[in-house]
Scaffold this active site. Structure first.
Site, PDB file in Angstrom:
ATOM      1  N   GLU A 113       0.775  -0.896   0.020  1.00  0.00           N
ATOM      2  CA  GLU A 113       0.082   0.136   0.024  1.00  0.00           C
ATOM      3  C   GLU A 113       0.734   1.145   0.008  1.00  0.00           C
ATOM      4  O   GLU A 113       2.025   1.178   0.168  1.00  0.00           O
ATOM      5  CB  GLU A 113      -0.760   0.037   1.351  1.00  0.00           C
ATOM      6  CG  GLU A 113      -1.903  -1.071   1.106  1.00  0.00           C
ATOM      7  CD  GLU A 113      -2.935  -1.227   2.415  1.00  0.00           C
ATOM      8  OE1 GLU A 113      -3.422  -0.087   2.980  1.00  0.00           O
ATOM      9  OE2 GLU A 113      -2.994  -2.557   2.942  1.00  0.00           O
ATOM     10  N   HIS A 241      -8.603   9.536   3.599  1.00  0.00           N
ATOM     11  CA  HIS A 241      -8.319   8.341   2.849  1.00  0.00           C
ATOM     12  C   HIS A 241      -8.675   8.670   1.191  1.00  0.00           C
ATOM     13  O   HIS A 241      -9.678   9.397   1.206  1.00  0.00           O
ATOM     14  CB  HIS A 241      -9.222   7.060   3.133  1.00  0.00           C
ATOM     15  CG  HIS A 241      -8.736   5.750   2.376  1.00  0.00           C
ATOM     16  ND1 HIS A 241      -8.662   5.780   0.874  1.00  0.00           N
ATOM     17  CD2 HIS A 241      -8.191   4.720   2.873  1.00  0.00           C
ATOM     18  CE1 HIS A 241      -7.944   4.440   0.701  1.00  0.00           C
ATOM     19  NE2 HIS A 241      -7.705   3.802   1.823  1.00  0.00           N
ATOM     20  N   ARG A 288      -0.550   8.602   1.906  1.00  0.00           N
ATOM     21  CA  ARG A 288      -2.121   9.237   1.935  1.00  0.00           C
ATOM     22  C   ARG A 288      -2.471  10.680   1.952  1.00  0.00           C
ATOM     23  O   ARG A 288      -3.199  11.091   1.193  1.00  0.00           O
ATOM     24  CB  ARG A 288      -2.885   8.593   2.747  1.00  0.00           C
ATOM     25  CG  ARG A 288      -3.333   7.349   2.450  1.00  0.00           C
ATOM     26  CD  ARG A 288      -4.108   6.820   3.672  1.00  0.00           C
ATOM     27  NE  ARG A 288      -4.267   5.459   3.222  1.00  0.00           N
ATOM     28  CZ  ARG A 288      -4.777   4.508   4.048  1.00  0.00           C
ATOM     29  NH1 ARG A 288      -5.277   4.791   5.343  1.00  0.00           N
ATOM     30  NH2 ARG A 288      -4.554   3.170   3.736  1.00  0.00           N
ATOM     31  N   HIS A 349     -11.004   9.369   7.552  1.00  0.00           N
ATOM     32  CA  HIS A 349     -10.851   8.024   7.495  1.00  0.00           C
ATOM     33  C   HIS A 349     -10.333   7.693   8.955  1.00  0.00           C
ATOM     34  O   HIS A 349     -10.497   6.407   9.494  1.00  0.00           O
ATOM     35  CB  HIS A 349      -9.830   7.598   6.397  1.00  0.00           C
ATOM     36  CG  HIS A 349      -9.779   5.992   6.355  1.00  0.00           C
ATOM     37  ND1 HIS A 349     -10.406   5.112   6.125  1.00  0.00           N
ATOM     38  CD2 HIS A 349      -8.479   5.481   6.685  1.00  0.00           C
ATOM     39  CE1 HIS A 349      -9.896   3.865   6.352  1.00  0.00           C
ATOM     40  NE2 HIS A 349      -8.581   4.060   6.422  1.00  0.00           N
ATOM     41  N   ARG A 384      -0.558   8.513   9.385  1.00  0.00           N
ATOM     42  CA  ARG A 384      -0.157   7.096   9.703  1.00  0.00           C
ATOM     43  C   ARG A 384       0.079   6.345   8.413  1.00  0.00           C
ATOM     44  O   ARG A 384      -0.598   6.714   7.086  1.00  0.00           O
ATOM     45  CB  ARG A 384      -1.599   6.529  10.151  1.00  0.00           C
ATOM     46  CG  ARG A 384      -1.560   4.928  10.196  1.00  0.00           C
ATOM     47  CD  ARG A 384      -3.050   4.457  10.639  1.00  0.00           C
ATOM     48  NE  ARG A 384      -4.011   4.905   9.663  1.00  0.00           N
ATOM     49  CZ  ARG A 384      -4.618   3.902   9.184  1.00  0.00           C
ATOM     50  NH1 ARG A 384      -4.412   2.740   9.240  1.00  0.00           N
ATOM     51  NH2 ARG A 384      -5.819   4.293   8.140  1.00  0.00           N
TER      52      ARG A 384
HETATM   53  P1  FAD Z   1     -12.933   0.048  16.433  1.00  0.00           P
HETATM   54  O1  FAD Z   1     -12.889  -1.205  15.842  1.00  0.00           O
HETATM   55  O2  FAD Z   1     -13.694   1.151  15.753  1.00  0.00           O
HETATM   56  O3  FAD Z   1     -14.114  -0.429  17.831  1.00  0.00           O
HETATM   57  C1  FAD Z   1     -14.384   0.654  18.562  1.00  0.00           C
HETATM   58  C2  FAD Z   1     -15.413   0.063  19.702  1.00  0.00           C
HETATM   59  O4  FAD Z   1     -15.860   0.862  20.545  1.00  0.00           O
HETATM   60  C3  FAD Z   1     -16.818  -0.332  19.037  1.00  0.00           C
HETATM   61  O5  FAD Z   1     -17.248  -1.602  19.686  1.00  0.00           O
HETATM   62  C4  FAD Z   1     -17.790   0.702  19.436  1.00  0.00           C
HETATM   63  O6  FAD Z   1     -19.126   0.424  19.433  1.00  0.00           O
HETATM   64  C5  FAD Z   1     -17.254   1.192  20.828  1.00  0.00           C
HETATM   65  N1  FAD Z   1     -17.669   2.346  21.242  1.00  0.00           N
HETATM   66  C6  FAD Z   1     -17.193   3.520  21.089  1.00  0.00           C
HETATM   67  N2  FAD Z   1     -17.759   4.448  21.759  1.00  0.00           N
HETATM   68  C7  FAD Z   1     -18.336   3.795  22.883  1.00  0.00           C
HETATM   69  C8  FAD Z   1     -19.005   4.273  23.879  1.00  0.00           C
HETATM   70  N3  FAD Z   1     -19.102   5.572  24.384  1.00  0.00           N
HETATM   71  N4  FAD Z   1     -19.515   3.234  24.648  1.00  0.00           N
HETATM   72  C9  FAD Z   1     -19.190   1.724  24.608  1.00  0.00           C
HETATM   73  N5  FAD Z   1     -18.981   1.526  23.367  1.00  0.00           N
HETATM   74  C10 FAD Z   1     -18.185   2.502  22.435  1.00  0.00           C
HETATM   75  N6  FAD Z   1      -6.555  -0.228   9.475  1.00  0.00           N
HETATM   76  C11 FAD Z   1      -5.442  -0.909   9.062  1.00  0.00           C
HETATM   77  O7  FAD Z   1      -4.291  -1.255   9.756  1.00  0.00           O
HETATM   78  N7  FAD Z   1      -5.693  -1.708   7.903  1.00  0.00           N
HETATM   79  C12 FAD Z   1      -6.691  -1.488   7.184  1.00  0.00           C
HETATM   80  O8  FAD Z   1      -6.785  -2.310   6.052  1.00  0.00           O
HETATM   81  C13 FAD Z   1      -7.766  -0.562   7.435  1.00  0.00           C
HETATM   82  N8  FAD Z   1      -8.942  -0.737   6.602  1.00  0.00           N
HETATM   83  C14 FAD Z   1      -9.952   0.347   7.078  1.00  0.00           C
HETATM   84  C15 FAD Z   1     -10.923   0.516   6.397  1.00  0.00           C
HETATM   85  C16 FAD Z   1     -12.188   0.945   6.882  1.00  0.00           C
HETATM   86  C17 FAD Z   1     -13.459   1.368   6.038  1.00  0.00           C
HETATM   87  C18 FAD Z   1     -12.072   1.636   8.301  1.00  0.00           C
HETATM   88  C19 FAD Z   1     -13.013   2.636   8.563  1.00  0.00           C
HETATM   89  C20 FAD Z   1     -10.799   1.698   8.716  1.00  0.00           C
HETATM   90  C21 FAD Z   1      -9.851   1.172   8.340  1.00  0.00           C
HETATM   91  N9  FAD Z   1      -8.344   0.885   9.147  1.00  0.00           N
HETATM   92  C22 FAD Z   1      -7.546   0.005   8.655  1.00  0.00           C
HETATM   93  C23 FAD Z   1      -8.507   1.750  10.425  1.00  0.00           C
HETATM   94  C24 FAD Z   1      -8.585   0.376  11.450  1.00  0.00           C
HETATM   95  O9  FAD Z   1      -9.966  -0.302  11.046  1.00  0.00           O
HETATM   96  C25 FAD Z   1      -9.118   1.011  12.917  1.00  0.00           C
HETATM   97  O10 FAD Z   1      -8.243   2.074  13.054  1.00  0.00           O
HETATM   98  C26 FAD Z   1      -9.258  -0.115  13.858  1.00  0.00           C
HETATM   99  O11 FAD Z   1     -10.063  -1.120  13.449  1.00  0.00           O
HETATM  100  C27 FAD Z   1      -9.564   0.405  15.135  1.00  0.00           C
HETATM  101  O12 FAD Z   1      -9.829  -0.524  16.071  1.00  0.00           O
HETATM  102  P2  FAD Z   1     -10.168  -0.358  17.602  1.00  0.00           P
HETATM  103  O13 FAD Z   1     -10.283  -1.560  18.299  1.00  0.00           O
HETATM  104  O14 FAD Z   1      -9.604   0.775  17.885  1.00  0.00           O
HETATM  105  O15 FAD Z   1     -11.579   0.520  17.469  1.00  0.00           O
HETATM  106  C1  SIN Z   2      -7.185   0.547   2.915  1.00  0.00           C
HETATM  107  O1  SIN Z   2      -7.513  -0.531   2.798  1.00  0.00           O
HETATM  108  O2  SIN Z   2      -6.870   1.183   1.855  1.00  0.00           O
HETATM  109  C2  SIN Z   2      -7.241   0.971   4.174  1.00  0.00           C
HETATM  110  C3  SIN Z   2      -5.937   0.762   4.872  1.00  0.00           C
HETATM  111  C4  SIN Z   2      -5.868   1.595   6.082  1.00  0.00           C
HETATM  112  O3  SIN Z   2      -6.551   2.372   6.475  1.00  0.00           O
HETATM  113  O4  SIN Z   2      -4.674   1.150   6.659  1.00  0.00           O
END
Ligand code: FAD
Ligand code: SIN
Length: 531
Positions: A113, A241, A288, A349, A384
């Site tokens: 990427e 993004h 990005r 993003h 990032r």
């Molecule tokens: P999340 O997975 O967002 O989980 C947050 C949790 O907190 C959820 O359960 C939510 O309900 C809960 N929550 C929030 N507020 C509250 C509250 N007040 N009370 C109770 N619960 C709450 N990163 C990569 O490294 N590779 C990728 O390929 C990639 N692709 C992506 C594609 C998309 C479409 C998106 C949106 C992001 C992508 N990212 C990627 C970024 C990555 O997915 C996220 O940064 C990562 O998954 C965040 O994980 P997390 O556990 O911190 O939060």
């Molecule tokens: C993507 O698949 O382009 C998202 C990857 C990322 O947010 O790290």
């Protein structure tokens, strides 16, 4: 309800669940999530998880790529920790049952990427996050020490403030005793007392009108910790993004993974001409911030609402097998990616900054950890590197686990915590007050605090935010609490932090680009509010 647990975890994405699985071997765990367990940003991750697996890749190369993307603001010690621990954490995900694609020789099929100098992104087709979330949830469901409370919204963490003490940002002895949570179906507020609390609430993309983030990403954790007088940093670095599917009216925006550009897809303008050579020699695979700004500029020059991503020259079978979700999604709106170019636009993003934590994911508040997108470890700096966030989550949730299992041996529950006081609150029957304020907020942030900023735009944003802030605080102080009201209040709080930190940054750096400081500057420190 009043509950006592050793480990309270807020959030069911990769950060919360990977931490919960580990600490559950050492005590009782309660996980709360405001939606269902698999409604997270994690579930929507497409491209994959970056890690050093094979020669010719090395830790040094991945470290260098991360530092280059971060534009000199990364904490190099943290970058080294994250990358050198990557291989171990990937092995754990695999042991928990996550499957990553392999080549015909049995080796992992690594993707590439933007900003990566080597092929190092482990993936499961174009739905890696879904696969990781699936594996984690199946482990969680089987664990006897873990209780999961779905549809439970964390309102605030509990500190000395709730015991009647004055808690200011100048205190360095703030402690967390658990959290007040709202059971959404019954509208009841409960007290969860915990020896340690992990905030894993994800990012804040919904502060903007166009975002790839699911609706749960409203910055609740960051706002909660800011209110509790914890340190928040680097909020000006919001990653857009470059390639979300242009499909007006669809929320959240569907992502077109950067891995597609890694596979050979090329960006073209409205006339179907390549343009990235005007901006960066790495072309469509530049980091990005550069690609998003280039697209933004092309859109402004042409007046068009989107640019194109062209896959038509790529092998049709490999395209469909490697990117089945994108192929099916585009086809569902009449775009056959093997024959048609895909219209794309940048979308908010990823929140690079957040709750400041150290190398063991410890926040500035004692007994409180933060991991995942809501945290700021210092890994990303000003921008990032793609696919480093899933990695960061597992590395720092592991490190929090190492610290927390020792911590619970020396701390006691704080028994004198009062119940939440909801006396005198009335039901707000005018939802329009909340929905319109949210639209106003998203419009302010998208218009004035987007990919390109200026001092004047930031001032205008802050002036308008002030009105929303006053109106919403007023409503909050007299209303029976609802999730929508609390989320709006949290997003206003997060928007304030983004704008203030953007104003303090007197330079263009990484994701923060200001017309008033067009030359990139080499500063040394991140931006902090809270100390
Ligand atoms: P999340 O997975 O967002 O989980 C947050 C949790 O907190 C959820 O359960 C939510 O309900 C809960 N929550 C929030 N507020 C509250 C509250 N007040 N009370 C109770 N619960 C709450 N990163 C990569 O490294 N590779 C990728 O390929 C990639 N692709 C992506 C594609 C998309 C479409 C998106 C949106 C992001 C992508 N990212 C990627 C970024 C990555 O997915 C996220 O940064 C990562 O998954 C965040 O994980 P997390 O556990 O911190 O939060
Ligand atoms: C993507 O698949 O382009 C998202 C990857 C990322 O947010 O790290």
């Amino acid at each position: 309800m009043r509950k006592k647990v050793d480990f309270l975890v807020i959030g069911t994405g990769i950060a919360g669940l990977s931490y919960a699985l580990k600490v559950a071997e050492h005590g009782s765990v309660c996980i709360v999530t405001k939606a269902v367990m698999d409604e997270t940003a994690t579930r929507y991750a497409q491209g994959g998880i970056a890690a050093v697996m094979y020669h010719p890749d090395t830790y040094e190369k991945h470290i260098r790529d991360t530092l280059i993307a971060g534009d000199g603001l990364n904490n190099e010690k943290i970058v080294r920790i994250t990358i050198t621990e990557s291989t171990e954490r990937i092995k754990e995900l695999i042991a928990w049952g996550a499957e990553f694609d392999r080549t015909s020789t049995g080796k992992y099929d690594l993707g590439k990427e933007g900003g990566h100098s080597e092929y190092r992104v482990l993936h499961h087709k174009d739905n890696t996050g879904f696969e990781i979330q699936r594996a984690l949830i199946s482990q969680i469901a089987a664990h006897p020490n873990i209780e999961v409370l779905e549809h439970t919204f964390a309102l605030d963490i509990i500190t000395q403030h709730h015991l009647g003490e004055e808690v200011t940002r100048h205190r360095n002895d703030i402690e967390c005793y658990g959290a007040y949570v709202l059971e959404i179906p019954t509208n009841t507020i409960h007290t969860i007392l915990a020896k340690t609390t992990m905030i894993a609430t994800g990012g804040a993309g919904n502060v903007y009108a166009v975002t790839t983030n699911p609706t749960v990403a409203t910055g609740d954790g960051i706002a909660m910790i800011y209110r509790a007088k914890g340190i928040i940093e680097n909020m000006e670095f919001i990653q857009f993004h470059p390639t979300a599917l242009y499909n007006p009216g669809e929320k959240p925006s569907f992502l077109i993974t950067e891995a597609l550009r890694g596979f050979g897809a090329v960006l073209k303008n409205a006339e179907g001409e390549e343009f990235m050579h005007k901006y960066d020699k790495r072309l469509s695979l530049a980091p990005r911030d550069i690609v998003a700004r280039a697209i933004d500029n092309e859109l402004k020059l042409s007046g068009s609402e989107f640019v194109y991503l062209d896959c038509r020259h790529l092998d049709k079978n490999e395209l469909i097998t490697g990117f089945p979700t994108i192929y099916a999604k585009c086809l569902s709106i009449g775009i056959d990616i093997t024959r048609d170019m895909i219209p794309v636009v940048p979308a908010a993003h990823y929140t690079c900054g957040g709750i400041k934590v150290d190398e063991y994911a410890r926040s500035s508040i004692t007994r409180l950890y933060a991991s995942g997108e809501c945290a700021s470890t210092g890994l990303h700096g000003a921008n990032r590197l793609a696919s480093n966030s899933l990695l960061e989550s597992v590395v720092f949730s592991h490190r929090a686990f190492v610290d927390a299992i020792e911590k619970i041996k020396t701390v006691e529950f704080r028994e004198d915590v009062p119940e939440w006081n909801a006396e005198g609150m009335v039901l707000n029957e005018e939802m329009i007050l909340i929905t319109q304020s949210l639209k106003d907020l998203q419009s302010i942030m998208s218009s004035y605090v987007g990919i390109v900023r200026s001092n004047l735009r930031l001032k205008r944003a802050l002036d308008r935010l002030e009105i929303l802030y006053r109106e919403t605080e007023d409503l909050y102080n007299k209303s029976i609490l609802t999730v929508k009201l609390c989320e709006l209040r949290n997003m206003i709080n997060v928007a304030y932090l983004i704008i203030k930190m953007a104003q303090q940054r007197k330079e263009s750096r990484g994701l923060h680009y200001s017309l008033d400081y067009p030359e990139a500057n080499a500063g040394k420190n991140g931006n902090k509010i809270g100390n």
